[in-house]
Design an enzyme around this catalytic site. Sequence first.
Site, PDB file in Angstrom:
ATOM      1  N   ASP A 138       0.819  -1.215   0.000  1.00 55.28           N
ATOM      2  CA  ASP A 138       0.000   0.000   0.000  1.00 55.28           C
ATOM      3  C   ASP A 138       0.854   1.266   0.000  1.00 55.28           C
ATOM      4  O   ASP A 138       2.066   1.214   0.210  1.00 55.28           O
ATOM      5  CB  ASP A 138      -0.963  -0.007   1.196  1.00 55.28           C
ATOM      6  N   ASN A 189      -7.454  -2.144  14.214  1.00 57.27           N
ATOM      7  CA  ASN A 189      -8.853  -2.454  13.882  1.00 57.27           C
ATOM      8  C   ASN A 189      -8.972  -3.725  13.042  1.00 57.27           C
ATOM      9  O   ASN A 189     -10.031  -4.022  12.510  1.00 57.27           O
ATOM     10  CB  ASN A 189      -9.486  -1.279  13.142  1.00 57.27           C
ATOM     11  N   HIS A 215      -7.248  -4.307  10.216  1.00 54.66           N
ATOM     12  CA  HIS A 215      -6.982  -4.160   8.777  1.00 54.66           C
ATOM     13  C   HIS A 215      -5.711  -4.916   8.392  1.00 54.66           C
ATOM     14  O   HIS A 215      -4.816  -5.115   9.205  1.00 54.66           O
ATOM     15  CB  HIS A 215      -6.941  -2.681   8.346  1.00 54.66           C
ATOM     16  N   GLU A 219      -9.662  -1.834   5.117  1.00 57.59           N
ATOM     17  CA  GLU A 219     -10.267  -1.438   6.384  1.00 57.59           C
ATOM     18  C   GLU A 219     -11.568  -2.207   6.624  1.00 57.59           C
ATOM     19  O   GLU A 219     -12.237  -2.624   5.666  1.00 57.59           O
ATOM     20  CB  GLU A 219     -10.580   0.068   6.357  1.00 57.59           C
TER      21      GLU A 219
HETATM   22  C1  F6R Z   1       1.568  -1.309   6.220  1.00 52.08           C
HETATM   23  C2  F6R Z   1       0.234  -1.874   6.301  1.00 52.08           C
HETATM   24  C3  F6R Z   1      -0.540  -1.918   7.572  1.00 52.08           C
HETATM   25  C4  F6R Z   1       0.296  -2.259   8.810  1.00 52.08           C
HETATM   26  C5  F6R Z   1      -0.576  -2.243  10.061  1.00 52.08           C
HETATM   27  C6  F6R Z   1       0.230  -2.507  11.313  1.00 52.08           C
HETATM   28  O1  F6R Z   1       2.086  -1.403   4.912  1.00 52.08           O
HETATM   29  O2  F6R Z   1      -0.270  -2.288   5.319  1.00 52.08           O
HETATM   30  O3  F6R Z   1      -1.579  -2.849   7.442  1.00 52.08           O
HETATM   31  O4  F6R Z   1       0.877  -3.509   8.645  1.00 52.08           O
HETATM   32  O5  F6R Z   1      -1.211  -1.015  10.180  1.00 52.08           O
HETATM   33  O6  F6R Z   1       1.113  -1.440  11.494  1.00 52.08           O
HETATM   34  P1  F6R Z   1       2.197  -1.456  12.676  1.00 52.08           P
HETATM   35  O7  F6R Z   1       3.215  -2.469  12.292  1.00 52.08           O
HETATM   36  O8  F6R Z   1       2.772  -0.054  12.634  1.00 52.08           O
HETATM   37  O9  F6R Z   1       1.476  -1.783  13.920  1.00 52.08           O
END
Ligand code: F6R
Length: 241
Positions: free
Chosen positions: A67, A135, A137, A142
């Site tokens: 992403d 959440n 995702h 989302e």
């Molecule tokens: C990042 C992504 C997100 C993260 C998720 C966890 O490329 O796609 O899904 O993997 O938000 O983020 P952290 O590791 O910062 O808790």
Amino acid sequence: MKIYKAKDYEHLSQIAANILAAQVTLKPDSVLGLSTGQTPIGTYKKLVEKYKSGDLCFNKVVGINLDEYYGLGADNPQSYAYFMNNNLFNHVNINTENVHIPNGLSQDIFAECTRYDEVIAKNPIDIQLLGIGSNGHIGFNEPDAELKLNTHYITLAKATIDTNKRYFKNEYEVPKMAYTMGIKQIMHAKKILLLASGESKAEILRKAFKGSLTTNVPASLLQMHRNLIIVGDEAALKGVF
Ligand code: F6R
């Protein structure tokens, strides 16, 4: 589903890097699905160490990121392209032509999503590295009543903006939109390596892996994947596995 319980973040990073390194060693032209965020930083650090000590070569590896924030380019320190260059690509011998990240600066949403779908179709992902959002995702898929299959443009959930604002001056600077790979593309990866660290992830892991499948917790769909590896530290996995 295989679960590796690490004692702490350092150990988690070591295990995850070993799994990715084994993948690249066995198949030097592996397609790695890559993610950003706090969780994989230690893993990338260990991969860089393995490269520098001569244990790992990236010259045939293809990287496909999950992403990117809409509106941010690779020279913006908050962009995921910048993150990847800074944490991994600038430190290993990956071929820049083999690095793929959605172009956050593309305003032609249809063209960008189509382009990225084609990149993924041409490069089937051998192993997809994932984190889990507070959440539930995965990528920027989302929670919603419906999830999109392929690359799309999405409005970030409030929970995501709240969590990610720590990287920006304030929440108003956090982009509200992003490009992300879709659920089908993630699920089509031959293997999935999900990392989770810290007690703040325990509750959502429980919802995702101890409950029913629901699009309200996108990570719960990973229960259906035939080759899912979860590496979590004790704090994240406490009361879950
Ligand atoms: C990042 C992504 C997100 C993260 C998720 C966890 O490329 O796609 O899904 O993997 O938000 O983020 P952290 O590791 O910062 O808790």
